[in-house]
Each structure stands twice: as structure tokens, then as C-alpha cells.
Design a protein around this motif. Structure first.
Motif, PDB file in Angstrom:
ATOM      1  N   ALA A  90      37.640  42.631  37.162  1.00  0.00           N
ATOM      2  CA  ALA A  90      38.086  43.404  38.460  1.00  0.00           C
ATOM      3  C   ALA A  90      39.522  43.198  38.772  1.00  0.00           C
ATOM      4  O   ALA A  90      40.191  44.151  39.163  1.00  0.00           O
ATOM      5  CB  ALA A  90      37.220  43.288  39.751  1.00  0.00           C
ATOM      6  N   GLY A  91      40.282  41.945  38.461  1.00  0.00           N
ATOM      7  CA  GLY A  91      41.589  41.798  38.899  1.00  0.00           C
ATOM      8  C   GLY A  91      42.460  41.881  37.474  1.00  0.00           C
ATOM      9  O   GLY A  91      43.575  41.586  37.784  1.00  0.00           O
ATOM     10  N   GLY A  92      41.887  42.425  36.677  1.00  0.00           N
ATOM     11  CA  GLY A  92      42.609  42.571  35.415  1.00  0.00           C
ATOM     12  C   GLY A  92      42.964  41.062  34.786  1.00  0.00           C
ATOM     13  O   GLY A  92      42.213  40.004  35.385  1.00  0.00           O
ATOM     14  N   ARG A  93      44.149  41.139  33.899  1.00  0.00           N
ATOM     15  CA  ARG A  93      44.194  39.549  33.201  1.00  0.00           C
ATOM     16  C   ARG A  93      45.725  39.501  33.376  1.00  0.00           C
ATOM     17  O   ARG A  93      46.554  40.577  33.028  1.00  0.00           O
ATOM     18  CB  ARG A  93      43.814  39.593  31.700  1.00  0.00           C
ATOM     19  CG  ARG A  93      42.360  39.277  31.673  1.00  0.00           C
ATOM     20  CD  ARG A  93      41.802  38.811  30.521  1.00  0.00           C
ATOM     21  NE  ARG A  93      40.724  38.363  30.328  1.00  0.00           N
ATOM     22  CZ  ARG A  93      39.409  39.146  29.862  1.00  0.00           C
ATOM     23  NH1 ARG A  93      39.822  40.393  29.425  1.00  0.00           N
ATOM     24  NH2 ARG A  93      38.369  38.715  29.655  1.00  0.00           N
ATOM     25  N   THR A  94      46.109  38.459  33.536  1.00  0.00           N
ATOM     26  CA  THR A  94      47.506  38.027  33.157  1.00  0.00           C
ATOM     27  C   THR A  94      47.858  36.854  32.176  1.00  0.00           C
ATOM     28  O   THR A  94      47.061  35.972  32.347  1.00  0.00           O
ATOM     29  CB  THR A  94      48.375  37.427  34.366  1.00  0.00           C
ATOM     30  OG1 THR A  94      48.259  38.373  35.454  1.00  0.00           O
ATOM     31  CG2 THR A  94      49.725  36.928  34.241  1.00  0.00           C
ATOM     32  N   ASN A 150      44.885  47.902  36.211  1.00  0.00           N
ATOM     33  CA  ASN A 150      45.203  49.464  36.673  1.00  0.00           C
ATOM     34  C   ASN A 150      46.505  49.534  36.740  1.00  0.00           C
ATOM     35  O   ASN A 150      47.471  48.693  36.842  1.00  0.00           O
ATOM     36  CB  ASN A 150      44.358  49.839  37.505  1.00  0.00           C
ATOM     37  CG  ASN A 150      44.418  49.128  39.162  1.00  0.00           C
ATOM     38  OD1 ASN A 150      45.555  48.628  39.323  1.00  0.00           O
ATOM     39  ND2 ASN A 150      43.395  48.568  39.810  1.00  0.00           N
ATOM     40  N   ALA A 151      46.955  50.860  37.112  1.00  0.00           N
ATOM     41  CA  ALA A 151      48.328  51.380  37.119  1.00  0.00           C
ATOM     42  C   ALA A 151      48.998  50.548  38.529  1.00  0.00           C
ATOM     43  O   ALA A 151      50.146  49.871  38.192  1.00  0.00           O
ATOM     44  CB  ALA A 151      48.476  52.816  37.302  1.00  0.00           C
ATOM     45  N   MET A 199      52.411  51.938  30.519  1.00  0.00           N
ATOM     46  CA  MET A 199      51.537  52.824  31.003  1.00  0.00           C
ATOM     47  C   MET A 199      50.040  52.538  30.242  1.00  0.00           C
ATOM     48  O   MET A 199      49.716  51.493  30.060  1.00  0.00           O
ATOM     49  CB  MET A 199      51.789  54.175  30.869  1.00  0.00           C
ATOM     50  CG  MET A 199      53.199  54.787  31.714  1.00  0.00           C
ATOM     51  SD  MET A 199      53.793  56.297  31.334  1.00  0.00           S
ATOM     52  CE  MET A 199      52.552  57.258  32.315  1.00  0.00           C
ATOM     53  N   ASP A 200      49.344  53.548  29.704  1.00  0.00           N
ATOM     54  CA  ASP A 200      48.125  53.212  29.038  1.00  0.00           C
ATOM     55  C   ASP A 200      48.354  53.385  27.629  1.00  0.00           C
ATOM     56  O   ASP A 200      47.271  53.313  26.810  1.00  0.00           O
ATOM     57  CB  ASP A 200      47.013  54.225  29.592  1.00  0.00           C
ATOM     58  CG  ASP A 200      47.183  55.524  29.097  1.00  0.00           C
ATOM     59  OD1 ASP A 200      48.326  55.947  28.754  1.00  0.00           O
ATOM     60  OD2 ASP A 200      46.469  56.679  29.411  1.00  0.00           O
ATOM     61  N   HIS A 201      49.652  53.120  27.309  1.00  0.00           N
ATOM     62  CA  HIS A 201      49.887  53.316  25.611  1.00  0.00           C
ATOM     63  C   HIS A 201      49.067  52.149  24.875  1.00  0.00           C
ATOM     64  O   HIS A 201      48.262  52.740  24.001  1.00  0.00           O
ATOM     65  CB  HIS A 201      51.184  52.857  25.472  1.00  0.00           C
ATOM     66  CG  HIS A 201      51.658  53.087  23.972  1.00  0.00           C
ATOM     67  ND1 HIS A 201      51.878  54.191  23.308  1.00  0.00           N
ATOM     68  CD2 HIS A 201      52.086  52.002  23.202  1.00  0.00           C
ATOM     69  CE1 HIS A 201      52.110  54.105  22.127  1.00  0.00           C
ATOM     70  NE2 HIS A 201      52.279  52.607  21.688  1.00  0.00           N
ATOM     71  N   PHE A 202      49.086  50.897  25.091  1.00  0.00           N
ATOM     72  CA  PHE A 202      48.355  49.930  24.188  1.00  0.00           C
ATOM     73  C   PHE A 202      47.056  49.911  24.765  1.00  0.00           C
ATOM     74  O   PHE A 202      46.023  49.874  23.862  1.00  0.00           O
ATOM     75  CB  PHE A 202      48.973  48.518  24.612  1.00  0.00           C
ATOM     76  CG  PHE A 202      50.491  48.408  23.929  1.00  0.00           C
ATOM     77  CD1 PHE A 202      50.723  48.682  22.564  1.00  0.00           C
ATOM     78  CD2 PHE A 202      51.281  47.929  24.664  1.00  0.00           C
ATOM     79  CE1 PHE A 202      51.988  48.430  22.263  1.00  0.00           C
ATOM     80  CE2 PHE A 202      52.690  48.068  24.451  1.00  0.00           C
ATOM     81  CZ  PHE A 202      52.747  48.229  22.983  1.00  0.00           C
ATOM     82  N   GLY A 203      46.431  50.339  25.910  1.00  0.00           N
ATOM     83  CA  GLY A 203      45.177  50.460  26.258  1.00  0.00           C
ATOM     84  C   GLY A 203      44.509  51.553  25.772  1.00  0.00           C
ATOM     85  O   GLY A 203      43.287  51.200  24.935  1.00  0.00           O
ATOM     86  N   ALA A 204      45.033  52.544  25.276  1.00  0.00           N
ATOM     87  CA  ALA A 204      44.488  53.553  24.469  1.00  0.00           C
ATOM     88  C   ALA A 204      44.381  53.268  23.078  1.00  0.00           C
ATOM     89  O   ALA A 204      43.393  53.653  22.502  1.00  0.00           O
ATOM     90  CB  ALA A 204      45.367  54.893  24.747  1.00  0.00           C
ATOM     91  N   ALA A 251      42.935  50.761  30.428  1.00  0.00           N
ATOM     92  CA  ALA A 251      43.818  49.866  30.931  1.00  0.00           C
ATOM     93  C   ALA A 251      45.298  50.131  30.714  1.00  0.00           C
ATOM     94  O   ALA A 251      45.612  50.678  29.736  1.00  0.00           O
ATOM     95  CB  ALA A 251      43.529  48.634  30.515  1.00  0.00           C
ATOM     96  N   HIS A 252      45.937  49.934  31.984  1.00  0.00           N
ATOM     97  CA  HIS A 252      47.639  49.975  31.675  1.00  0.00           C
ATOM     98  C   HIS A 252      48.024  48.677  31.504  1.00  0.00           C
ATOM     99  O   HIS A 252      47.309  47.668  31.779  1.00  0.00           O
ATOM    100  CB  HIS A 252      47.931  50.447  33.033  1.00  0.00           C
ATOM    101  CG  HIS A 252      47.838  51.851  33.286  1.00  0.00           C
ATOM    102  ND1 HIS A 252      48.956  52.926  33.574  1.00  0.00           N
ATOM    103  CD2 HIS A 252      46.736  52.874  32.925  1.00  0.00           C
ATOM    104  CE1 HIS A 252      48.367  54.156  33.452  1.00  0.00           C
ATOM    105  NE2 HIS A 252      47.046  53.989  33.704  1.00  0.00           N
ATOM    106  N   THR A 253      49.035  48.515  30.954  1.00  0.00           N
ATOM    107  CA  THR A 253      49.905  47.069  30.546  1.00  0.00           C
ATOM    108  C   THR A 253      51.346  47.205  30.771  1.00  0.00           C
ATOM    109  O   THR A 253      51.843  48.044  31.089  1.00  0.00           O
ATOM    110  CB  THR A 253      49.663  46.933  29.195  1.00  0.00           C
ATOM    111  OG1 THR A 253      50.493  47.763  28.414  1.00  0.00           O
ATOM    112  CG2 THR A 253      48.174  46.893  28.649  1.00  0.00           C
TER     113      THR A 253
END
Length: 343
Positions: free
Chosen positions: A162-166, A198-199, A274-279, A291-293
């Protein structure tokens, strides 16, 4: 004795004849802080140089410690298929570095050795490359940016929490752009913090690191100038992409005068993909959305060179506060700086 490339030797000779002051590159080579390998943009590093890089790494670690990042380290090479999937060649084909290896038979090796003997009779710049005719691409390529190996790894783990990843990553990177500018190396290190989520999470991360990156550079008593930027996209169509990148404010850089006091070099970059790598790699957030990165990249050699440019080649004579940050209680200095920024 250090050797110099023909181009470097010619430039140094012309500068000397004109009575010009030695360049930063010439002074670093003369002092033995950088070691010329004979190839533009490819240097050895002295113990003094590496010590500064290591001290910077410690400071950067403390700067991001409260983000509780996952620490990952990769070699300076990645799978060719992941590299192909990244679409790097669409934007920067001129900077890519592939790895080839001999794939011939024993008879082919004998032919290779004969060609090599012939080539070695010529001077370096005139040598024939026929001995490479039996080299074929391997399954790995040189890493162009420290964050690239992360995305396929994250995709294989499934949806993000839920919190994404770093992620905290450090790697040598390669870009084929030989230059006499010591800040434009062909092999260099990038330290990155990479955010996946997310964004809103990624945009907040980038803004935080613009502030923290500026804080670190201020603590190092270097000039801070953050500006909108774009990547050096290749070809005629690249200008359209670059204009779009700037229009969407996807990239900012922290600029410092390094090799030339009259121009500025990007020493840190703050990027929203944006969602480039996520897509591309089908990385999903917990809710199933793409996911956005984003990432902050520290150019380790460039920041180190900026320190030598602005504070001199003798690290023992650097300002007391800079020495205290790098060789003293680094954590306390960083924590104090962060507390002041919050206040």
C-alpha cells in the motif's frame, strides 16, 4: 607516468602555448587525483578521490535513512532482454554500450590471433578491427542508469504494498560520450533513491528530494541552482520528446559549475517517469493500477569534482564545516540540517 590521449595532449599543448591556466582536468591529472588511461572519459581514481566519494555516500545514506529504503546493489551490467524492454534505444542509441564476446571455433581463434598480430603493428588510432569480426553480442549489456535493473526485479515480486516501495541503489554506469570534460565520464557511478507507487506518492518523493538534495549541496558549501531540464534524446524526433518532457516538468537538475566556471553541470537529477516503467514491466500498485516511478540520482564523480573545483585539490584545506560533514560526525550534521529545514 600517466599517459594522455592524443586529443588531450594536443589540447594541453595548445593551452600552454597560449599561456592559458591549466584546466581542472590537467590539474587533477598532475596531482594524481585522476589517472589518465589514454581514453577520453575513462579515468583511474586515486585514494584521495575515492575517499571523498565514500564520504559522500555515507552522507547520502544518512540523508535518506528515515525513508527506510530497501538497499540493492547490482553489477554494472544487466540482461540484454531487460535493456531491450526498457526502450532506452528509442531515446539514446548513441549512448548505449553492448558487450560482445568471441564465439568462434579453434580455427577461428587462430584467424583472430593473426588479425590481432597485424593490428598491433599499427599505432593505436590506426589499428584494424578485423580481429573483432567473430565477436557476437552476449546476453548482457552495460548498465546505462543505476535504476534500470530495479524495475524487472520489482515486477517479479507482484503488486506493490500500500505504501509503495523505496529503493536505494548504487552502480557504475556506462554512456558512450568520450570527452575532455572530466565531469562527462564514460564510466561513472550513480547513487539513486527510486520510488515506486501511485502518482501522488512519487511526486511527493521527488519534491522532498529536490529539497534534500539542495540541502546536501548547501552543507557542502557548493552553489545550488535547481532548474527544469530534459534528457538528451537522440535524433530529430528527440527534440519533440525533450520539449514534452520540459512542458510536463518531468525532470529537474541541480547544476554546479565544474570543469568550466562559466557553465554548469548537472550533478543531481530529480525525475518523474510517470507510468512509463510501470507499464513496460507491468508493475502494479495494491489497487491494480499501473505503478508510477521516480528517482533522485546523485552523480558521485560529478559532486566530487565540484568539491575539488570549488574547495581546491588539497582536501585538508577544505572549509572546516565541509570537512566536519564528510570526515566528522556526518549523521549529526545531516540530522541537524534536516531539522533546520523542517523548522
Amino acid at each position: 607516468m600517466n599517459t594522455m590521449t592524443d586529443t588531450a595532449a594536443l589540447a594541453a599543448s595548445d593551452a600552454q602555448a597560449a599561456g592559458a591556466d591549466p584546466t581542472l582536468r590537467e590539474r587533477l591529472l598532475a596531482k594524481g587525483i585522476l589517472i589518465d588511461t589514454g581514453e577520453n572519459g575513462l579515468y583511474g581514481r586515486s585514494q584521495v578521490f575515492e575517499d571523498v566519494v565514500e564520504r559522500l555516500n555515507v552522507a547520502i545514506t544518512h540523508l535518506g535513512a528515515d525513508q527506510d529504503p530497501e538497499v540493492l546493489r547490482f553489477p554494472p551490467a544487466m540482461r540484454r532482454t531487460d535493456f531491450e524492454d526498457s526502450e532506452y534505444l528509442k531515446s539514446f542509441p548513441d549512448l548505449a554500450g553492448t558487450i560482445h564476446s568471441f564465439c568462434g571455433s579453434e580455427a577461428g581463434q587462430q584467424r583472430l590471433l593473426r588479425c590481432l598480430d597485424d593490428a598491433m603493428k599499427e599505432s593505436d588510432d590506426d589499428r584494424d578491427t578485423e580481429w573483432m569480426s567473430q565477436q557476437k553480442p552476449t546476453r548482457v549489456v552495460l548498465t546505462p542508469a543505476a535504476c534500470y535493473p530495479i524495475y524487472p526485479v520489482m515486477a517479479r515480486r507482484g503488486p506493490l504494498p500500500a505504501g509503495g516501495r523505496t529503493i536505494d541503489v548504487l552502480s557504475y554506469c556506462f554512456r558512450h560520450e568520450p570527452s575532455l570534460d572530466p565531469a562527462r565520464m564514460q564510466m561513472f557511478r550513480q547513487r539513486e533513491y527510486v520510488r515506486l507507487g501511485n502518482a501522488e506518492q512519487v511526486m511527493a518523493f521527488r519534491q522532498m528530494w529536490i529539497e534534500r538534495g539542495s540541502l546536501l549541496v548547501s552543507l557542502l558549501q557548493l552553489p545550488v541552482d535547481v532548474d527544469l531540464a530534459n534528457d538528451p534524446f537522440f535524433g530529430r524526433g528527440g527534440k519533440i520528446i525533450a520539449d514534452s518532457q520540459r512542458a510536463q516538468a518531468l525532470k529537474f537538475e541541480l547544476l554546479i559549475p565544474v570543469a568550466n566556471p562559466d557553465s554548469k553541470t548537472a550533478c543531481l537529477s530529480f525525475n518523474y517517469h510517470m507510468d512509463h516503467f510501470g507499464a513496460i514491466w507491468k508493475i502494479e500498485c495494491e489497487d491494480g493500477s499501473v505503478a508510477h516511478t521516480g528517482c533522485v540520482g546523485f552523480g558521485m564523480e560529478r559532486i566530487t569534482l565540484a568539491l575539488f573545483r570549488h574547495h581546491g585539490l588539497d582536501v585538508n584545506a577544505w572549509p572546516d564545516d565541509v570537512r566536519a560533514l564528510l570526515w566528522g560526525d556526518t549523521k549529526a550534521r545531516i540530522d541537524q540540517g534536516l531539522a533546520g529545514a523542517r523548522a
